[in-house]
Design a protein around this motif. Structure first.
Motif, PDB file in Angstrom:
ATOM      1  N   VAL A 195     -18.220  -4.252  69.660  1.00 35.11           N
ATOM      2  CA  VAL A 195     -18.607  -2.837  69.653  1.00 35.11           C
ATOM      3  C   VAL A 195     -17.862  -2.072  70.749  1.00 35.11           C
ATOM      4  O   VAL A 195     -17.383  -0.950  70.525  1.00 35.11           O
ATOM      5  CB  VAL A 195     -20.135  -2.688  69.837  1.00 35.11           C
ATOM      6  CG1 VAL A 195     -20.522  -1.219  69.983  1.00 35.11           C
ATOM      7  CG2 VAL A 195     -20.873  -3.295  68.650  1.00 35.11           C
ATOM      8  N   ASN A 255     -18.477  -0.380  63.166  1.00 36.44           N
ATOM      9  CA  ASN A 255     -19.627  -0.718  64.001  1.00 36.44           C
ATOM     10  C   ASN A 255     -20.782  -1.274  63.179  1.00 36.44           C
ATOM     11  O   ASN A 255     -21.514  -2.141  63.638  1.00 36.44           O
ATOM     12  CB  ASN A 255     -20.088   0.509  64.791  1.00 36.44           C
ATOM     13  CG  ASN A 255     -19.432   0.608  66.147  1.00 36.44           C
ATOM     14  OD1 ASN A 255     -18.553  -0.195  66.476  1.00 36.44           O
ATOM     15  ND2 ASN A 255     -19.829   1.584  66.947  1.00 36.44           N
ATOM     16  N   SER A 315     -25.062   2.688  69.702  1.00 35.09           N
ATOM     17  CA  SER A 315     -23.836   1.902  69.886  1.00 35.09           C
ATOM     18  C   SER A 315     -22.620   2.764  70.224  1.00 35.09           C
ATOM     19  O   SER A 315     -21.512   2.245  70.325  1.00 35.09           O
ATOM     20  CB  SER A 315     -23.547   1.092  68.618  1.00 35.09           C
ATOM     21  OG  SER A 315     -23.135   1.944  67.562  1.00 35.09           O
TER      22      SER A 315
END
Length: 396
Positions: free
Chosen positions: A64, A101, A129
């Motif tokens: 990420v 993601n 995220s």
């Protein structure tokens, strides 16, 4: 080295560093902490504090972070060449980043009828995220390209943060986006005092070009008022005890009726929990004579409303139970009185020396005295009830 020198050195070191963090997202602490083990050697066997080893970021978090940094570099590169960068390019790049993601985190893709709707759904789902630098870059791109619908999603998802919010506020005012300014007050908790002052001045003196966006704000208040009235009528037809829906209907009715479109926007400033007395005082002190008069007249309307409808009371629970979110953005009587007190404190000489303010102040005095009388009566009744309850408990 003194404490002041330590703070000064730390501040200088921070400014000299790159704005891009090695860990731009909130890391998942469980796998990291479980792998930490204390170092044991001859030197620290008796020590109370031991160093630990085994620090390692999980593979998922690493993916990420890498995705965030790659997207940030690509977006910054695209923004440097505005002639070849438009809405289509931004949406394609952003969609690809969000889908990557999703795959890294093992999250299913939300369904939507269009690519833009899909992108907005992905933003809402993956907010946790997205790193701070990435949030700022996306916000800047939306402002530059004037993609207001995507910007609305960013604001509502709380992805807009300082310093992007400062540039955002000035851009929204320049483009007469009153509805988005209201959303900024609702969802951006770190607005600066200068931003709030600009918004306050804009709402007190909106331009003719702001009519369309102000109409959007009014329609939202009208819609929720009608929903509240409908729910209250349903309670009445079922012969139920009039409760939360009736309270919400009264509250939204007094907040909507007789207020102009721009005054509906002022509700958000006075009701905001993020705008404290210090910030509000600073903003009020910088208003000119015309703005003060409009602000005083706005607060006079509120005092009249609370005088005419003493049954109106805050009901924030209606937001969660009935979906009437605007109940949270109706200024309380104490908010109005606090703000009026700040105006008088900051502009006392102007209010006393200029005759155009005298009539307003005289009428305000009458309303405040009426409200004060009701407050004293309510306090007396409450005191009697408390005494009776204590005696009743004593007899039992």
């Amino acid at each position: 080295m003194s404490l002041l020198e330590v703070i000064t050195k730390a501040s200088a070191d921070l400014k000299s560093q790159s704005s891009e963090s090695n860990f731009p997202i909130i890391l998942n602490s469980d796998p990291i902490l479980l792998n930490l083990m204390p170092q044991i050697n001859q030197d620290n066997k008796g020590a109370l504090v031991r160093r630990v080893n085994g620090w390692k970021v999980s593979k998922t978090d690493t993916k990420v972070i890498d995705s965030d940094q790659q997207f940030l570099k690509k977006l910054q590169r695209q923004m440097k060449n505005p002639s070849k960068f438009g809405k289509t390019e931004l949406m394609v790049t952003l969609k690809s980043f969000l889908e990557t993601n999703c795959q890294n985190l093992g999250i299913s893709h939300p369904l939507a009828t269009s690519d833009e709707g899909r992108t907005r759904n992905l933003i809402e789902k993956l907010e946790f995220s997205i790193g701070r630098e990435v949030k700022c870059a996306i916000t800047e791109a939306c402002i530059m390209l004037e993609i207001w619908d995507l910007l609305e999603t960013l604001i509502v998802s709380r992805l807009v943060q300082y310093p992007s919010s400062t540039h955002l506020v000035s851009s929204l005012i320049e483009n007469n986006k009153s509805d988005l300014l209201c959303l900024c007050i609702e969802h951006i908790s770190d607005l600066q005092a200068s931003d709030i002052l600009c918004i306050l001045k804009y709402f007190l003196n909106p331009t003719k070009a702001a009519y369309t966006s102000l109409e959007i704000v009014r329609k939202e208040w009208e819609s929720q008022s009608l929903i509240a009235i409908s729910k209250a009528n349903l309670e009445k037809k079922r012969e139920e005890k009039l409760g939360l829906a009736c309270e919400a209907a009264i509250l939204l009715m007094i907040a909507h009726d007789e207020f102009s479109d721009s005054e509906l926007c002022l509700h958000y400033i006075l009701a905001s929990p993020n705008i404290d007395e210090v910030i509000l005082s600073s903003c009020v002190s910088k208003l000119n004579g015309e703005e003060i008069m409009r602000f005083v007249k706005y607060m006079k309307k509120w005092l009249n409303k609370y005088d005419r409808f003493p049954e109106a009371s805050p009901c924030p629970i209606a937001s969660s139970e009935l979906g009437l979110t605007l109940c949270q953005w109706v200024p309380k009587l104490k908010d109005i009185l606090k703000c009026l007190n700040l105006v008088v404190d900051e502009h006392f000489l102007s209010l006393v020396l200029h005759t155009e303010f005298h009539d307003e102040l005289v009428s305000l005095k009458g309303i405040v005295e009426s409200l004060s009388g009701e407050a004293r009566l309510c306090c007396s009744i409450a005191h009697v009830i408390k005494k009776l309850k204590s005696k009743d408990e004593g007899m039992n």
